[in-house]
Design an enzyme around this catalytic site. Structure first.
Site, PDB file in Angstrom:
ATOM      1  N   CYS A   1      32.067  -8.135 -34.991  1.00 20.31           N
ATOM      2  CA  CYS A   1      32.585  -8.394 -36.338  1.00 20.31           C
ATOM      3  C   CYS A   1      31.971  -7.475 -37.385  1.00 20.31           C
ATOM      4  CB  CYS A   1      32.355  -9.847 -36.722  1.00 20.31           C
ATOM      5  SG  CYS A   1      30.658 -10.389 -36.495  1.00 20.31           S
TER       6      CYS A   1
ATOM      7  N   GLU B   1      24.067 -19.143 -36.767  1.00 23.05           N
ATOM      8  CA  GLU B   1      24.357 -17.926 -37.543  1.00 23.05           C
ATOM      9  C   GLU B   1      24.463 -18.277 -39.021  1.00 23.05           C
ATOM     10  OE1 GLU B   1      26.602 -14.834 -34.834  1.00 23.05           O
ATOM     11  OE2 GLU B   1      27.973 -16.445 -35.387  1.00 23.05           O
TER      12      GLU B   1
END
Lengths: 630, 630
Positions: free
Chosen positions: B398, B314
């Site tokens: 998130c 990520e």
């Protein structure tokens, strides 16, 4: 239909080669590759496995495809014996064949792995276990050995094995209605039929082909049975992703339209289909082959003759999916394409088949082996970041011996013959003796092809007679001129072959001039990876850039639309080759700005392109076939 | 050094927004996103998990990062309360905060997962378990709630928790020398210091920052301890591939030169470093930030303000690795970049920071949420084959609440202030009240930015006085003209800001004209994926093509070098937007030949480009930012 099914290849045993491009390769094959591969088979345990002394716990474990590596080596070694007697090699062959014979079971069965590692599991996993595939390679080996030496030592063993197989498989009660997950035995049985004259081998081949993809699906049935026996399907997840397309058993073969799945399997299947179309005058098989051929050549063929872009299934994906850096393009698959193209050519003497055969031979096949004959590519990408290099050997070692057997029998692909007709497919210096039915014909080619396009063919019939000489004008060649005995002629052309029909006498000479400029080649716009890019081809050769000539970051080079290519025969490539030089633009990394409104600047640099088939024979580095166009 | 460390942002509570581009987004955020996200937290069990009633075997299992989702929702909801009282929402907040308070343990510890799912495992896996990360988000929530409502209900709970944390972590005997694998608490503690005035929270933040990456490495020590306790390291293989670069603990922070690892973690770390540089006047931290900033902006930033190309970590990979179709470019990472840029801007009022902040806000951040506020991108690629679409929610959720809290406090990013100086970073219609030290200043912007470049700023000091108004001339704008009270002026420019210093009186008007043509943008030639391609940008907006406007296979379109772009304000995009129209070439699939010597033909077609931030709000389909150039 089937008008040309009388055409037969001139066997390599009737052909001698003395050629600038090929002879070095063929010599390296005989002197380096074949002995070296025997050593590899020996040191990796493949030879000794034939002694059947393996016990559980021993390492290495004889692998399901080990027998096929031995077989391909026998086949290659036998071909060399056929043209170049070698008592030591012949003795070594006798020794290995004796080992093979000793591994044969009382009922004729012959497979190292299933005899010692998984006894009792014979023929229970045709989908994955390569048993009939190995048998197929043993058949090809036996045929080659018999033809080269006249010895029946291996042929008899293999005929017994095939008789066992013919008993085991078939439509009758008590027989298995199966066929192999990896095609190969089908084309091998046709060869066995040819040397033995035993029709039952041809019938067995046809049985396997016709049964393939029928319902209920044999691989479903055998899997069910294995699961019932408490076995696990280790490859379940893989097969879920690739389906029966993987082994071309998703449909009966005559209903197949798209080339799918594992590329080598596909090529061996289609080759057998073409063989049977020829043998049985089966138009339905021929038409299926033609449909598949069009799908391959219009949508799934690399410019190098490589096929099968994906490593996942070692094979085909969707139309126009031809990535360059990740191209799998297995060497064996390009070889399989040569096999198929050669068979198609004998169904219809159409240059589209010979063009593809030549494209593969001069590019994606021969790239698979180093010039010294001792290193091999399994994958043949069309672009490399510098990390791709030939290797000594592979765990799955199918490619090296496949190259070896192809090169050892390379003479097969040059000429064909039939009643009152000689056909020249490839331009390779050397000579051949053809059988015109009524008499023998000697042909002699003098040429530096592919370095230039001048070909001199001397025609020497035993007696003066009228017959046809059919000479291919390659698809890449837009202009060819022909003289016979110095006089210009304007021959008719049929499916890309020039027809020279006349009264031929000893000493007649055909002079062929194939105009061979550098061509800029573009891919179909649907090939996304090649958009905005151009490949350079001269004659049959696809060119590439290498880092050793052009420094790194080859993809920063832009070929101007007006680039002027200089062709130079140079000595520093192989044993001499034509390199191309031209001015290109190189993108300049001017300034640190990641984004800017000015078009990136370029500077002019001199660039050298070399034949793709020669790459990775000098300093390791980047390589690129499809060049950005300015 | 540190000359500008006196600059402070004007808080969103002193800013009102009534803007063509933003108001619809902010309204959807309040009316749709925030209520919808509470529902998602409720239905997925995140709210009820706070009751600590979970027992082994229950589903779902409270996840290690669930508390952070609740916290970000509280933060976002509190921001909306601060500008738009809502008794019902305030009551809901009280309810959730009561639940949170009830989940606090007697010693102050507060974490759902480690209280019910893994009791006894507190603080044993800082590398992976997000405990301090969750604490950080709870701190930001508490600060926001206190500032919005004046209530100490959550703040007191969180201060107790932080006191417990401050006791647990530190250099003294009996304390853990650890820090979190996912940075976040460091910047949160600075906020807590601001509202409480308690220096120990700032010190704890500095402790975490200074300890990061020191040897012996804390994550080594705690792993050893876990293994000693018989635990397995489930993520061993992953960490082997990503190293401590993944969480930026590979080196002490002042020695870090390259942005590496997980992009959100990196942004939160660098934000905290910038905060501490400001608070502590720490030049070494500022210099580290500047080095990291240059590395990011010169080598690792998408044109959309997206960052972190790889899904594997990520995060970041190597320099110039900016693939488009596979761009990860997580929404949270672009938001983190806004946080960092905003902090850098207050260390040095240099437009390079505001330019990146604006680039992210107008492109890669706002692309993360649909116009209706109910669908979200986690990844923000710059090209799509048509299979990429916003989703309702994510297992790892998130991004949606991160967008929500950013939009709910969007007013923070427009203005800054210090003694006798007002700074305008962004052009957003609305008004603000600034504190010039000596008096309050009211500013009022009228503009249709980014749809055009006309900005009218009314300057209303309480009393006439000499002070500076510093107005950013965006980096994309090559020509700006300024009038004050109708008179052309030629202001000096400092680091990209126009300095308007004079005696200002109520009713004075600055008229700023930012020339806003369509720009062709090129990437640095080392960005391989963008070679031969051009992006279109107008003002701060990056444009893209969508299939709905241009049919499929967008990559077959070529932008001529002479393309003439027509800018049209259209009503069919969002609530009105400027679309670009131009003639492009489309590659034509003429004929079946896979390879040909003719350059592929093209035909001229009319193409429409739309702002990237608006894509995937109409019919689903392909999208492309970097267009091939003819």
């Amino acid at each position: 239909m089937m008008e040309h099914a009388s055409l037969r290849a001139v066997p390599f045993t009737d052909v001698t080669i003395n050629d600038a491009f090929w002879s070095g390769r063929l010599q390296a094959n005989i002197e380096q590759t074949i002995p070296y591969q025997y050593e590899q088979c020996k040191t990796t345990g493949r030879v000794d496995a034939l002694k059947l002394e393996w016990k559980p716990g021993d390492e290495p474990v004889p692998h399901i495809f080990w027998d096929s590596d031995i077989a391909k080596w026998i086949e290659a070694a036998s071909y060399t014996l056929a043209t170049k007697p070698d008592a030591q090699l012949e003795a070594l062959l006798d020794e290995v064949i004796a080992l093979l014979a000793s591994a044969q079971q009382p009922d004729g069965y012959l497979n190292t792995h299933f005899t010692v590692v998984e006894p009792g599991k014979r023929w229970t996993n045709l989908r994955d276990a390569h048993e009939l595939y190995c048998a197929g390679h043993l058949i090809e080996a036996a045929v080659a050995h018999y033809q080269a030496t006249g010895k029946r030592s291996l042929l008899d063993v293999i005929c017994r094995y095939c008789d066992h197989i013919a008993q085991t498989f078939g439509p009758n009660p008590g027989q298995k209605r199966g066929y192999c997950g990896h095609e190969e035995i089908e084309l091998a049985l046709v060869k066995l039929y040819h040397v033995t004259g035993e029709r039952r081998y041809l019938d067995l081949s046809a049985y396997f082909i016709n049964e393939r993809g029928q319902q209920p699906h044999y691989f479903d049935l055998e899997l069910k049975e294995r699961l019932k026996q408490g076995e696990k399907d280790r490859l379940a997840e893989f097969h879920r992703t690739v389906g029966y397309e993987y082994n071309q058993s998703h449909k009966p073969v005559r209903e197949q339209v798209h080339v799918v799945g594992h590329a080598v399997r596909a090529m061996y299947l289609y080759s057998a289909m073409a063989d049977l179309a020829w043998e049985l005058q089966d138009d339905t098989l021929k038409q299926a082959c033609e449909r598949l051929w069009a799908d391959l050549c219009e949508k799934k063929l690399y410019i190098t003759g490589g096929i099968g872009p994906s490593g996942h299934n070692e094979g085909f994906t969707r139309a126009y999916d031809l990535p360059n850096e990740t191209a799998y393009a297995e060497t064996c698959a390009a070889i399989g394409l040569v096999f198929w193209a050669h068979r198609m050519l004998h169904l219809d003497c159409d240059r589209r088949y010979a063009d593809v055969m030549e494209r593969a031979l001069y590019n994606g096949v021969i790239s698979g082996v180093s010039l010294d004959g001792r290193k091999f590519f399994y994958e043949n990408p069309l672009a490399s970041n510098g990390q791709v290099h030939r290797q000594d050997w592979f765990e799955c070692a199918c490619c090296p011996p496949n190259v070896a057997r192809l090169l050892a029998s390379f003479g097969n692909y040059i000429y064909s013959q039939r009643e009152e007709e000689a056909v020249i497919h490839l331009f390779v210096q050397g000579s051949a003796t053809l059988d015109l039915g009524t008499q023998k014909l000697s042909l002699k080619q003098q040429t530096r092809y592919p370095w230039d396009g001048e070909v001199r063919i001397q025609v020497d019939p035993e007696q003066s007679a009228r017959f046809r000489v059919r000479v291919r004008q390659p698809g890449w060649c837009r202009k060819a001129t022909v003289r016979v005995n110095g006089e210009p002629v304007q021959p008719a052309s049929e499916r890309g072959y020039l027809i020279l029909e006349r009264e031929w006498s000893q000493g007649d000479v055909i002079e062929l001039t194939l105009h061979m400029p550098v061509e800029r080649v573009y891919a179909h716009p649907q090939v996304r990876e090649d958009r905005g890019r151009v490949a350079l081809q001269r004659g049959p050769l696809v060119y590439c850039l290498e880092e050793v000539d052009n420094s790194s970051d080859l993809d920063a080079l832009l070929v101007p639309q007006t680039a002027d290519f200089t062709q130079t025969y140079v000595q520093d490539l192989a044993s001499g080759a034509v390199a191309l030089s031209f001015e290109a633009q190189r993108l300049e990394a001017d300034g640190p700005s990641l984004y800017r409104t000015e078009r990136p600047r370029t500077s002019m640099v001199q660039v050298r392109a070399v034949p793709y088939c020669l790459w990775d024979n000098r300093s390791p580095g980047e390589m690129l076939v499809w060049l950005r166009e300015a």
